[in-house]
Design a protein around this motif. Structure first.
Motif, PDB file in Angstrom:
ATOM      1  N   TRP A  41       0.421  -1.463   0.418  1.00  0.00           N
ATOM      2  CA  TRP A  41      -0.451   0.083  -0.521  1.00  0.00           C
ATOM      3  C   TRP A  41       1.549   0.996  -0.006  1.00  0.00           C
ATOM      4  O   TRP A  41       0.771   2.325  -0.526  1.00  0.00           O
ATOM      5  N   LYS A  42       2.322   0.949   0.609  1.00  0.00           N
ATOM      6  CA  LYS A  42       2.830   2.228   0.605  1.00  0.00           C
ATOM      7  C   LYS A  42       3.362   2.801  -0.638  1.00  0.00           C
ATOM      8  O   LYS A  42       3.546   3.824  -1.326  1.00  0.00           O
ATOM      9  N   SER A 113      10.045   7.919  -2.677  1.00  0.00           N
ATOM     10  CA  SER A 113       8.312   7.506  -2.545  1.00  0.00           C
ATOM     11  C   SER A 113       8.094   7.315  -1.180  1.00  0.00           C
ATOM     12  O   SER A 113       9.375   7.290  -0.148  1.00  0.00           O
ATOM     13  N   ASP A 114       7.091   6.610  -0.514  1.00  0.00           N
ATOM     14  CA  ASP A 114       7.202   5.797   0.035  1.00  0.00           C
ATOM     15  C   ASP A 114       8.073   4.158   0.806  1.00  0.00           C
ATOM     16  O   ASP A 114       7.588   3.941  -0.439  1.00  0.00           O
ATOM     17  N   GLY A 115       8.250   3.837   1.438  1.00  0.00           N
ATOM     18  CA  GLY A 115       8.439   2.795   1.854  1.00  0.00           C
ATOM     19  C   GLY A 115       8.396   2.566   3.544  1.00  0.00           C
ATOM     20  O   GLY A 115       8.586   2.891   4.462  1.00  0.00           O
ATOM     21  N   PRO A 116       8.868   0.674   3.160  1.00  0.00           N
ATOM     22  CA  PRO A 116       8.729   0.445   4.367  1.00  0.00           C
ATOM     23  C   PRO A 116      10.410   0.671   5.527  1.00  0.00           C
ATOM     24  O   PRO A 116      11.240   0.949   4.879  1.00  0.00           O
ATOM     25  N   ASP A 117      10.306   1.548   6.709  1.00  0.00           N
ATOM     26  CA  ASP A 117      11.167   1.317   7.679  1.00  0.00           C
ATOM     27  C   ASP A 117      12.052   2.425   7.369  1.00  0.00           C
ATOM     28  O   ASP A 117      13.631   2.082   7.202  1.00  0.00           O
ATOM     29  N   LEU A 118      11.917   3.101   6.373  1.00  0.00           N
ATOM     30  CA  LEU A 118      12.869   4.625   5.876  1.00  0.00           C
ATOM     31  C   LEU A 118      13.578   5.053   6.540  1.00  0.00           C
ATOM     32  O   LEU A 118      13.311   5.407   8.510  1.00  0.00           O
ATOM     33  N   LYS A 119      14.797   5.173   7.001  1.00  0.00           N
ATOM     34  CA  LYS A 119      15.507   6.048   7.854  1.00  0.00           C
ATOM     35  C   LYS A 119      16.909   7.531   7.618  1.00  0.00           C
ATOM     36  O   LYS A 119      16.936   7.129   6.244  1.00  0.00           O
ATOM     37  N   VAL A 120      16.863   8.053   7.937  1.00  0.00           N
ATOM     38  CA  VAL A 120      17.697   9.017   8.354  1.00  0.00           C
ATOM     39  C   VAL A 120      19.284   9.221   8.756  1.00  0.00           C
ATOM     40  O   VAL A 120      18.948   8.319   9.671  1.00  0.00           O
ATOM     41  N   TRP A 121      20.304   8.387   7.459  1.00  0.00           N
ATOM     42  CA  TRP A 121      21.875   7.959   8.007  1.00  0.00           C
ATOM     43  C   TRP A 121      22.899   9.094   7.517  1.00  0.00           C
ATOM     44  O   TRP A 121      23.101   9.876   6.426  1.00  0.00           O
ATOM     45  N   CYS A 175      16.541   2.360   3.340  1.00  0.00           N
ATOM     46  CA  CYS A 175      15.163   1.523   3.986  1.00  0.00           C
ATOM     47  C   CYS A 175      16.041   0.202   4.602  1.00  0.00           C
ATOM     48  O   CYS A 175      16.759  -0.268   3.998  1.00  0.00           O
ATOM     49  N   ASP A 176      15.666   0.372   6.150  1.00  0.00           N
ATOM     50  CA  ASP A 176      16.785  -0.536   6.886  1.00  0.00           C
ATOM     51  C   ASP A 176      15.358  -2.049   6.176  1.00  0.00           C
ATOM     52  O   ASP A 176      16.162  -3.354   6.517  1.00  0.00           O
ATOM     53  N   PHE A 182      16.612   4.692  -1.021  1.00  0.00           N
ATOM     54  CA  PHE A 182      16.401   5.399  -1.816  1.00  0.00           C
ATOM     55  C   PHE A 182      16.919   6.864  -2.700  1.00  0.00           C
ATOM     56  O   PHE A 182      16.503   6.703  -3.966  1.00  0.00           O
ATOM     57  N   GLY A 183      17.721   7.321  -2.039  1.00  0.00           N
ATOM     58  CA  GLY A 183      18.619   8.519  -2.502  1.00  0.00           C
ATOM     59  C   GLY A 183      19.321   9.094  -1.038  1.00  0.00           C
ATOM     60  O   GLY A 183      19.437   8.412  -0.601  1.00  0.00           O
TER      61      GLY A 183
END
Length: 191
Positions: A41-42, A113-121, A175-176, A182-183
């Protein structure tokens, strides 16, 4: 009067057979796990955030600055543009030093894009566009700044005070769940 039609006896037996019931249970469990893991659904969702910068930003002039009254303002330490890797991604990233000497990563005008378990590193990996290097960000040093607040807009991500940021010169939208970026943006020091 016509009697309602009933399925043939062999089909009724098939539907009640323990192997059929067990097979249906397995299909439901596998479908539930796949939905949880991939979160399809994301593909159709989007979250927009619009956070203000953490303090009055120093603008285009590098180095520590003060206002006319002598108050310190936020310094832009480094900045860069996001490039697409696993998903089309654009926006800008700044590493900000606040008047209290704390650091914040600010992402502006993000579009991904939206996605599961996205983090900023905050990472030490080199940045290159495309899929070839989209999985390298967990190979070296990195600091997790928390979950991505939204896949569109602008947001602030405080850097933990105990983090050693020397040599961490890129930011990844990571995306963990699938270990892929993603970028990402290379942070270039302001001089």
């Amino acid at each position: 009067m016509t009697e309602p039609s009933r399925p043939p006896r062999s089909r009724r037996r098939f539907l009640r057979h323990p192997a059929t019931i067990a097979g249906l249970v397995v299909v439901v469990i596998v479908a539930g796990f796949a939905a949880y893991w991939f979160q399809p659904w994301k593909l159709f969702t989007s979250t927009t955030v619009d956070e203000a910068p953490p303090a009055a930003t120093a603008g285009q002039v590098p180095g520590p600055q003060v206002t006319a009254t002598g108050a310190a303002v936020t310094e832009v330490v480094a900045q860069g543009d996001l490039v697409s890797q696993e998903h089309p991604t654009s926006g800008t990233v700044q590493l900000l030093r606040l008047p209290d000497d704390s650091l914040v990563v600010r992402i502006e005008n993000l579009d991904t894009s939206d996605g599961p378990d996205l983090k900023v590193w905050l990472t030490d990996a080199a940045v290159s566009p495309g899929l070839d290097d989209a999985g390298v960000f967990d190979d070296g040093r990195w600091v997790d700044l928390g979950s991505l607040k939204g896949n569109r807009g602008s947001a602030n991500y405080p850097v933990p005070s105990d983090a050693d940021v020397d040599g961490l010169d890129s930011v990844s939208i990571w995306c963990d769940r699938f270990n892929v970026s993603f970028g990402a943006a290379e942070l270039n020091p302001r001089t």
